[in-house]
Design a protein around this motif. Structure first.
Motif, PDB file in Angstrom:
ATOM      1  N   UNK A  49       0.878  -1.173   0.000  1.00 16.81           N
ATOM      2  CA  UNK A  49       0.000   0.000   0.000  1.00 16.81           C
ATOM      3  C   UNK A  49       0.911   1.218   0.000  1.00 16.81           C
ATOM      4  N   UNK A  50       0.615   2.127  -0.881  1.00 12.09           N
ATOM      5  CA  UNK A  50       1.417   3.343  -0.989  1.00 12.09           C
ATOM      6  C   UNK A  50       0.504   4.534  -0.792  1.00 12.09           C
ATOM      7  N   UNK A  51       1.091   5.703  -0.720  1.00 13.73           N
ATOM      8  CA  UNK A  51       0.324   6.928  -0.490  1.00 13.73           C
ATOM      9  C   UNK A  51      -0.654   7.153  -1.634  1.00 13.73           C
ATOM     10  N   UNK A  52      -1.895   7.496  -1.324  1.00 16.51           N
ATOM     11  CA  UNK A  52      -2.872   7.733  -2.403  1.00 16.51           C
ATOM     12  C   UNK A  52      -2.525   8.950  -3.259  1.00 16.51           C
ATOM     13  N   UNK A  53      -1.640   9.806  -2.785  1.00 16.07           N
ATOM     14  CA  UNK A  53      -1.216  10.978  -3.554  1.00 16.07           C
ATOM     15  C   UNK A  53      -0.207  10.605  -4.640  1.00 16.07           C
ATOM     16  N   UNK A  54       0.365   9.408  -4.531  1.00 13.47           N
ATOM     17  CA  UNK A  54       1.394   8.971  -5.477  1.00 13.47           C
ATOM     18  C   UNK A  54       0.747   8.396  -6.725  1.00 13.47           C
ATOM     19  N   UNK A  55       1.281   8.775  -7.877  1.00 14.90           N
ATOM     20  CA  UNK A  55       0.808   8.234  -9.151  1.00 14.90           C
ATOM     21  C   UNK A  55       1.323   6.801  -9.310  1.00 14.90           C
ATOM     22  N   UNK A  56       0.570   5.959 -10.017  1.00 13.26           N
ATOM     23  CA  UNK A  56       0.963   4.555 -10.196  1.00 13.26           C
ATOM     24  C   UNK A  56       2.356   4.433 -10.817  1.00 13.26           C
ATOM     25  N   UNK A  57       2.675   5.304 -11.765  1.00  9.01           N
ATOM     26  CA  UNK A  57       3.975   5.226 -12.436  1.00  9.01           C
ATOM     27  C   UNK A  57       5.133   5.630 -11.556  1.00  9.01           C
ATOM     28  N   UNK A  58       4.852   6.327 -10.452  1.00  8.99           N
ATOM     29  CA  UNK A  58       5.918   6.792  -9.563  1.00  8.99           C
ATOM     30  C   UNK A  58       6.182   5.841  -8.398  1.00  8.99           C
ATOM     31  N   UNK A  59       5.411   4.782  -8.272  1.00 11.23           N
ATOM     32  CA  UNK A  59       5.609   3.829  -7.183  1.00 11.23           C
ATOM     33  C   UNK A  59       6.848   2.998  -7.478  1.00 11.23           C
ATOM     34  N   UNK A  60       7.771   2.988  -6.518  1.00 13.07           N
ATOM     35  CA  UNK A  60       8.997   2.202  -6.670  1.00 13.07           C
ATOM     36  C   UNK A  60       9.100   1.236  -5.495  1.00 13.07           C
ATOM     37  N   UNK A  61       9.224  -0.034  -5.820  1.00  8.58           N
ATOM     38  CA  UNK A  61       9.383  -1.069  -4.803  1.00  8.58           C
ATOM     39  C   UNK A  61      10.800  -1.582  -4.922  1.00  8.58           C
ATOM     40  N   UNK A  62      11.563  -1.527  -3.810  1.00 10.56           N
ATOM     41  CA  UNK A  62      12.959  -1.963  -3.898  1.00 10.56           C
ATOM     42  C   UNK A  62      13.045  -3.483  -4.023  1.00 10.56           C
ATOM     43  N   UNK A  63      14.176  -4.005  -4.459  1.00 11.75           N
ATOM     44  CA  UNK A  63      14.282  -5.437  -4.776  1.00 11.75           C
ATOM     45  C   UNK A  63      13.993  -6.375  -3.599  1.00 11.75           C
ATOM     46  N   UNK A  64      14.411  -5.984  -2.379  1.00 13.03           N
ATOM     47  CA  UNK A  64      14.161  -6.871  -1.231  1.00 13.03           C
ATOM     48  C   UNK A  64      12.670  -7.041  -0.976  1.00 13.03           C
TER      49      UNK A  64
END
Length: 191
Positions: A49-64
């Motif tokens: 779950x990420x911030x609702x203000x963040x655009x889908x294209x800007x979500x970054x999930x690190x490798x771990x």
């Protein structure tokens, strides 16, 4: 920050009435959750779950965390592990920058040479390379040499030398520009 840490601790408790449990968070502020899927025989599912203000294209999930989401690793990564990964990435970028600088400092074989090339030697003082010590030419070479000498003699005497026919002279312009198809008359087929 104290309120956030207390909220994280409360949500991470695996109480029997809870449907979803907080597993952890990353340095970007994304939270990672696990919940029991009632449709797939109670198997635990993992989501971010990420911030609702963040655009889908800007979500970054690190490798771990990506490994944890895909069930490649069973335990969630710690904050220290994520920080060490950031340090490793910075060191890797620095090493890549140093390698690029080293590569750019070396001259390239594709570049134009900076120094003047020496002119080829036209005369030599070596006796073995002079005309007197040269072996006799092969018979096919003498024929060519004689033909060239005969043409030179004719030119000196004022005679006309027949110019060699250029095989490409007729092919000027677009290929096939002077092509004309032949007339075609069908013939009876032979049996």
């Amino acid at each position: 920050m104290a309120i956030n840490s207390l909220w994280f601790k409360w949500k991470s408790l695996r109480l029997p009435w809870r449907k979803s449990f907080l597993v952890g968070h990353d340095l970007a502020g994304n939270t990672y959750w696990e919940f029991r899927d009632s449709l797939n025989s109670g198997r635990f599912r993992r989501i971010v779950k990420y911030s609702p203000k963040t655009h889908y294209g800007d979500v970054k999930v690190n490798p771990q965390w990506h490994q944890w989401l895909r069930y490649v690793r069973s335990d969630a990564p710690t904050v220290e592990e994520q920080q060490q990964d950031l340090i490793r990435q910075q060191q890797l970028k620095r090493l890549a920058q140093l390698a690029d600088e080293r590569w750019a400092s070396k001259p390239s074989y594709l570049d134009k040479p900076q120094t003047q090339q020496p002119a080829p030697a036209l005369r030599t003082s070596d006796a073995t390379m002079s005309d007197q010590g040269r072996p006799a030419p092969a018979p096919e070479q003498t024929g060519v040499r004689n033909a060239v000498e005969d043409q030179a003699e004719l030119q000196q005497k004022g005679g006309k030398v027949k110019a060699a026919k250029n095989p490409w002279a007729k092919h000027t312009g677009v290929p096939g520009a002077d092509f004309e198809p032949e007339a075609w008359a069908p013939k009876a087929s032979q049996r």
